[in-house]
Scaffold this active site. Structure first.
Site, mmCIF file in Angstrom:
data_model
loop_
_atom_site.group_PDB
_atom_site.id
_atom_site.type_symbol
_atom_site.label_atom_id
_atom_site.label_comp_id
_atom_site.label_asym_id
_atom_site.label_seq_id
_atom_site.Cartn_x
_atom_site.Cartn_y
_atom_site.Cartn_z
ATOM 1 N N SER A 1 0.843 -1.197 0.000
ATOM 2 C CA SER A 1 0.000 0.000 0.000
ATOM 3 C C SER A 1 0.876 1.243 0.000
ATOM 4 O O SER A 1 2.084 1.168 0.192
ATOM 5 C CB SER A 1 -0.894 0.011 1.242
ATOM 6 O OG SER A 1 -0.115 0.343 2.379
ATOM 7 N N LYS A 2 0.224 2.372 -0.223
ATOM 8 C CA LYS A 2 0.941 3.632 -0.235
ATOM 9 C C LYS A 2 1.621 3.866 1.112
ATOM 10 O O LYS A 2 2.701 4.437 1.196
ATOM 11 C CB LYS A 2 -0.042 4.754 -0.554
ATOM 12 C CG LYS A 2 0.563 6.135 -0.460
ATOM 13 C CD LYS A 2 -0.271 7.151 -1.181
ATOM 14 C CE LYS A 2 -0.235 8.517 -0.511
ATOM 15 N NZ LYS A 2 1.069 8.971 -0.079
ATOM 16 N N ARG A 3 0.948 3.390 2.170
ATOM 17 C CA ARG A 3 1.520 3.582 3.501
ATOM 18 C C ARG A 3 2.873 2.882 3.662
ATOM 19 O O ARG A 3 3.743 3.355 4.370
ATOM 20 C CB ARG A 3 0.543 3.125 4.582
ATOM 21 C CG ARG A 3 0.049 4.294 5.425
ATOM 22 C CD ARG A 3 -1.074 3.896 6.358
ATOM 23 N NE ARG A 3 -2.226 3.426 5.615
ATOM 24 C CZ ARG A 3 -2.895 2.321 5.900
ATOM 25 N NH1 ARG A 3 -2.509 1.544 6.894
ATOM 26 N NH2 ARG A 3 -3.946 1.979 5.192
ATOM 27 N N ASP B 1 5.402 5.200 2.260
ATOM 28 C CA ASP B 1 5.655 6.318 3.180
ATOM 29 C C ASP B 1 6.527 5.863 4.348
ATOM 30 O O ASP B 1 7.452 6.549 4.765
ATOM 31 C CB ASP B 1 4.330 6.871 3.727
ATOM 32 C CG ASP B 1 3.481 7.495 2.613
ATOM 33 O OD1 ASP B 1 4.041 7.791 1.541
ATOM 34 O OD2 ASP B 1 2.264 7.666 2.822
#
Ligand code: GLU
Length: 509
Positions: free
Chosen positions: A266-268, A271
């Site tokens: 996921s994008k998380r 990050d």
């Protein structure tokens, strides 16, 4: 396992919904479609699936097109590319879908339903695990439970409705997947999916997707694993239309997993671990949030492509670095793995380094020139190329070049503490001054001639080579780092070399 049928011209499509930036998993899907199309001399279509107006995000379509241009993935037809099967934007195909919805209604394969969200909610509360299907549809407000006159009257009075697909229970639905083999599902687990909504006069994803794949003569549907649960419904739709003979072959690609391997990427994760999950930087038009992109983080598109190609497939030997042409030749859909592919971004960093090394100094210098300029360095392309050749093996990203070679263009204004402590000993000012005098007395400054002479001189003085040369290095670079010292002096030239060394003696004494 299903055979790839060769009787029709291969036509595949990448069909994103413009709901935001293109996720890296979508790039992998598009890449596999591209490789497959090229390999079979077929066509790759770019279709925009924008029938869900609630999720439409302005700028997303443009972003996706730009991303593919950067990545070097070319489409043969579709939105912005033209072609004979258009329009390729689903929002421009309303009339076509309406026609096919009516066909299903007339054939009794679909029906009109008036249940409001509140009524559906009430049913869900009343019946545990409620599903709109053969077991419940006769308790609902639809054209199966009402007279034709009542249905017509409700529509004429402006009541909103949906069209639902009528799924016969207890039928074995077989999905022949090129990667997963035969997947069998009992139709009773499926619900009567909404195919069309009167509110916006638009079909849902399922209907539009099937109608378009049929009309656009798509032969293979290569897409992410998240669409596998929809495949049985899609097979039933092909059958309901009587299109089973030209039904595309399915290939559902493995999931991209977190770098640690547990769960979906996921994008998380990006990050958290410091890597982008989008090809280009994305500025969210609603929230203003900026998400990083591979391009802006100095990844080379070739490295991103090569890395993605190997997430779920490999050529069966140990070859890792491949050009697009090589991948086209070696790619094999049936050799894709079923198991999820770990998104090992450190491997991508490695690929980036390899691609920097494989590019000519001239290509890298072209990227580096604007960086030099931004640091106020005015130099020639030739010098930039030379600098690149000296330090490119030390960087993973072109963005790291400046920090690794700024000293070639700007004299040090300070000296690294640690390097001084190690190499700038008590005798350093004297030996460095003597070395400067010796170098100045030589008729030739070129490294290959100077080096043996300097070595001889050091030996005749009884000095330690490491000490003398590293002291010199610190005066030229500002730290004990960089390529071979005579490469540095060659780059700087006689005057600049002596000026830096003598200035350092002054400052450091
Ligand atoms: N519009 C779907 C998506 O956003 C396409 C799925 C498919 O390829 O069938 O991925």
């Amino acid at each position: 396992m299903a055979e790839i049928s060769e009787s029709r011209r291969v036509r595949v499509r990448f069909a994103p919904s413009p709901t935001g930036p293109l996720h890296i998993g979508g790039v992998r899907t598009a890449l596999y479609n591209y490789l497959f199309a090229r390999q079979h001399g077929g066509d790759l279509i770019f279709r925009i699936e924008d029938t869900d107006s609630n999720r439409f995000v302005p700028g997303a379509e443009d972003y996706i097109l730009k991303a593919f241009r950067w990545l070097g993935i070319r489409f043969d037809e579709g939105v912005s590319f033209g072609g004979n099967y258009g329009p390729y934007r689903q929002s421009e195909r309303r009339d076509i879908y309406r026609k096919y919805v009516d066909l299903l209604l007339e054939a009794g394969r679909a029906y009109i339903a008036f249940d409001t969200p509140a009524e559906l909610e009430a049913k869900r509360a009343e019946i545990p695990n409620f599903q709109y299907d053969a077991s419940t549809r006769m308790q609902m407000r639809n054209s199966l439970t009402m007279s034709k006159a009542d249905v017509d009257a409700l529509i004429a009075a402006g009541n909103q409705y949906v069209v639902r697909f009528l799924i016969e229970p207890d039928e074995e639905v077989r999905v022949n997947d090129l990667i997963r083999g035969l997947v069998t599902v009992n139709s009773s687990v499926l619900d009567d999916k909404v195919l069309f909504k009167s509110a916006d006069q638009l079909p849902t994803y399922h209907l539009a997707n099937i109608v378009d794949d049929h009309l656009m003569e798509v032969t293979h549907v290569i897409r992410g694993e998240e669409w596998l649960p929809s495949a049985p419904l899609h097979v039933l739709l092909y059958k309901a239309f009587g299109w089973e003979d030209t039904m595309p072959q399915f290939a559902h690609l493995p999931l991209l997993l977190k770098p640690e391997g547990n769960g979906k990427l996921s994008k998380r994760d990006g990050d958290r671990l410091g890597f982008p999950v989008f090809p280009l930087e994305w500025h969210d038009p609603k929230t203003g949030e900026i998400s990083s992109g591979y391009r802006e983080k100095d990844y080379l598109p070739e490295a991103v492509i090569n890395f993605l190609a190997l997430l779920g497939w490999n050529p069966g030997n140990d070859q890792e670095i491949m050009t697009m042409d090589e991948m086209v030749e070696l790619f094999n859909l049936e050799k894709c793995s079923k198991a999820g592919a770990r998104f090992n971004y450190q491997k991508l960093v490695w690929f980036n380094h390899e691609y920097i090394m494989s590019k000519s100094d001239s290509e890298i210098a072209a990227m580096f020139m604007p960086v030099l300029e931004s640091h106020g360095v005015r130099t020639t392309r030739e010098r930039a190329e030379k600098a690149v050749s000296l330090v490119k093996n030390r960087v993973n990203f072109t963005g790291e070049l400046w920090d690794n070679c700024s000293y070639l263009f700007q004299a040090p204004t300070s000296y690294d503490e640690k390097s001084l402590k190690k190499w700038w000993k008590e005798e350093a000012p004297v030996t460095t001054a003597q070395l400067c005098d010796f170098i100045e007395s030589q008729p030739e400054f070129k490294g290959e001639i100077l080096e043996p002479l300097v070595m001889e001189w050091i030996a005749s003085k009884g000095y330690a080579t490491g000490k003398v040369m590293n002291a010199l290095r610190v005066t030229l670079v500002g730290a004990a780092m960089g390529p071979q010292i005579f490469e540095i002096t060659d780059f700087l030239g006689r005057e600049e070399t002596l000026r830096r060394a003598r200035k350092a003696i002054q400052i450091l004494s």
